[in-house]
Design a protein around this motif. Sequence first.
Motif, short mmCIF file in Angstrom:
data_model
loop_
_atom_site.label_atom_id
_atom_site.label_comp_id
_atom_site.label_asym_id
_atom_site.label_seq_id
_atom_site.Cartn_x
_atom_site.Cartn_y
_atom_site.Cartn_z
N LEU A 116 8.05 -0.90 0.08
CA LEU A 116 6.54 -0.55 0.59
C LEU A 116 6.11 0.98 0.69
N HIS A 117 6.97 2.03 0.73
CA HIS A 117 6.82 2.94 0.10
C HIS A 117 6.14 3.23 -0.78
N TYR A 118 5.58 2.72 -1.65
CA TYR A 118 4.91 2.24 -3.30
C TYR A 118 3.60 2.35 -2.43
N LEU A 119 2.96 2.07 -1.14
CA LEU A 119 1.99 1.96 -0.76
C LEU A 119 1.21 3.21 -0.62
N LEU A 120 2.26 4.32 -0.05
CA LEU A 120 2.22 5.37 0.59
C LEU A 120 0.87 5.97 -1.05
N PRO A 121 0.37 7.05 -0.37
CA PRO A 121 -0.81 7.89 -1.09
C PRO A 121 -0.30 9.18 -2.03
N HIS A 168 -6.61 -1.48 -0.28
CA HIS A 168 -5.59 -1.47 -1.49
C HIS A 168 -4.06 -2.32 -0.35
N VAL A 169 -4.46 -1.47 0.59
CA VAL A 169 -3.00 -1.55 1.21
C VAL A 169 -2.81 -3.06 2.54
N LEU A 170 -4.15 -2.87 2.77
CA LEU A 170 -4.50 -4.25 3.85
C LEU A 170 -4.35 -5.33 3.00
N ASN A 171 -4.82 -5.62 1.11
CA ASN A 171 -4.75 -6.87 0.91
C ASN A 171 -3.29 -7.15 0.63
N ASN A 172 -2.66 -6.05 0.31
CA ASN A 172 -0.78 -5.99 -0.31
C ASN A 172 0.22 -5.27 0.44
N TYR A 231 -0.12 6.39 -9.07
CA TYR A 231 -0.07 5.68 -10.21
C TYR A 231 0.28 4.98 -10.40
N VAL A 232 1.53 4.37 -8.70
CA VAL A 232 1.79 2.92 -8.52
C VAL A 232 1.05 2.66 -7.88
N CYS A 233 0.14 2.83 -6.65
CA CYS A 233 -0.73 2.93 -5.57
C CYS A 233 -1.38 1.82 -6.16
N PHE A 234 -2.04 1.38 -6.84
CA PHE A 234 -2.84 0.44 -7.33
C PHE A 234 -2.50 -0.81 -8.12
N TYR A 235 -1.17 -0.59 -8.30
CA TYR A 235 -0.29 -1.79 -9.00
C TYR A 235 0.98 -2.83 -8.43
#
Length: 55
Positions: free
Chosen positions: A37-42, A24-28, A46-50
């Motif tokens: 960018l902090h929303y990509l952190l694990p 997901h991170v590499l694609n987004n 609940y935000v990570c995949f959206y």
Amino acid sequence: MARYYSFFTTCKKNNINPSQWLHHVLNNINDTKSSKLHYLLPQYPYVCFYTKQIK
């Protein structure tokens, strides 16, 4: 190397599949604003995949 272990441990603590999270991170990461960018952190399970919705 320690950084990856930290990310993967955080994924496991938040019940996120580390492989899916990394994919997901590499694609987004290129399409995400630097202020978001902090929303990509694990830590944000609940935000990570959206991320595409919060650009």
